[in-house]
Design a protein around this motif. Sequence first.
Motif, PDB file in Angstrom:
ATOM      1  N   VAL A  82       0.848  -1.193   0.000  1.00  0.00           N
ATOM      2  CA  VAL A  82       0.000   0.000   0.000  1.00  0.00           C
ATOM      3  C   VAL A  82       0.883   1.243   0.000  1.00  0.00           C
ATOM      4  O   VAL A  82       1.994   1.225   0.535  1.00  0.00           O
ATOM      5  N   VAL A  83       0.374   2.306  -0.578  1.00  0.00           N
ATOM      6  CA  VAL A  83       1.136   3.552  -0.640  1.00  0.00           C
ATOM      7  C   VAL A  83       0.172   4.731  -0.667  1.00  0.00           C
ATOM      8  O   VAL A  83      -0.936   4.641  -1.210  1.00  0.00           O
ATOM      9  N   LEU A  84       0.588   5.833  -0.042  1.00  0.00           N
ATOM     10  CA  LEU A  84      -0.140   7.104  -0.098  1.00  0.00           C
ATOM     11  C   LEU A  84       0.628   8.046  -1.011  1.00  0.00           C
ATOM     12  O   LEU A  84       1.817   8.290  -0.783  1.00  0.00           O
ATOM     13  N   GLU A  85      -0.026   8.555  -2.038  1.00  0.00           N
ATOM     14  CA  GLU A  85       0.613   9.470  -2.974  1.00  0.00           C
ATOM     15  C   GLU A  85      -0.058  10.831  -2.913  1.00  0.00           C
ATOM     16  O   GLU A  85      -1.282  10.927  -2.823  1.00  0.00           O
ATOM     17  N   GLY A  86       0.756  11.890  -2.982  1.00  0.00           N
ATOM     18  CA  GLY A  86       0.233  13.244  -2.947  1.00  0.00           C
ATOM     19  C   GLY A  86       1.290  14.202  -2.453  1.00  0.00           C
ATOM     20  O   GLY A  86       2.402  13.789  -2.094  1.00  0.00           O
ATOM     21  N   THR A 104      -3.987  10.052  -3.206  1.00  0.00           N
ATOM     22  CA  THR A 104      -4.468   8.742  -3.637  1.00  0.00           C
ATOM     23  C   THR A 104      -3.886   7.669  -2.734  1.00  0.00           C
ATOM     24  O   THR A 104      -2.680   7.664  -2.469  1.00  0.00           O
ATOM     25  N   PHE A 105      -4.759   6.795  -2.253  1.00  0.00           N
ATOM     26  CA  PHE A 105      -4.327   5.620  -1.493  1.00  0.00           C
ATOM     27  C   PHE A 105      -4.440   4.421  -2.421  1.00  0.00           C
ATOM     28  O   PHE A 105      -5.506   4.159  -2.990  1.00  0.00           O
ATOM     29  N   PHE A 149      -7.958   4.726  -4.248  1.00  0.00           N
ATOM     30  CA  PHE A 149      -8.945   5.550  -3.559  1.00  0.00           C
ATOM     31  C   PHE A 149      -8.446   6.997  -3.593  1.00  0.00           C
ATOM     32  O   PHE A 149      -7.405   7.311  -3.002  1.00  0.00           O
ATOM     33  N   ASN A 150      -9.174   7.865  -4.271  1.00  0.00           N
ATOM     34  CA  ASN A 150      -8.805   9.278  -4.349  1.00  0.00           C
ATOM     35  C   ASN A 150      -9.538  10.068  -3.266  1.00  0.00           C
ATOM     36  O   ASN A 150     -10.719   9.817  -2.996  1.00  0.00           O
TER      37      ASN A 150
END
Length: 205
Positions: free
Chosen positions: A51-55, A68-69, A120-121
């Motif tokens: 899993v990663v959180l991008e932003g 985005t997750f 997931f945005n």
Amino acid sequence: MRHLFRIAGVFAVSSLWATPAFATSTGITGQSGKDGVMCSTCHKGGDVPTVVLEGPTTLEPGATGQYTFIIRGGAAKTGGADIAVDSADAKLQAGTGTKLLGAELVHSAPLAFTGNELRFNFSLVAPATDVTLKLFGAGNSSNADQKSDGDRAAATTLSVTVGKGTPVVDPLPPEGDEGGCSAAGSAPVWGLALAGLALLRRRRS
């Protein structure tokens, strides 16, 4: 009459067993990892996803950032998420497939993977003051059999600096040490001065 009580009892027990599954299928809070708990408490046995959180990792005070997750791998049939932030002054806003439940974002229903990935945005509204906050995200990769076996979850975090970040407070000097090293170092200087004065008196006499 006893027969009716037995039916009511069976119905009550069935309802209790069904409640956790229903809550999880439509999203459940407290599983983001922020409080040390995530979805793997219930979902076990499957391959661990990534899993990663991008932003953006920096935001101006009061600004809104798009994030985005992402869940990759695992059983990769359907999945869900729980997203939280550790600042009460920051606000999470739901995107497609998510909803706000209390102060956290959760899936509104199990979503199907596209290929080996599920996204997931969502949005984050930064506080109006400088602070360093942290986003928490946990995602479950499910085999879509509506049971907890064969699924697995993973969690991640992302730090976001708002403005100049959390102010750094300079530590206070220890009590009774107003002069620091110079005060402690002055004792040998006075000692040398007194010794020199005594030597000068001896030479004169």
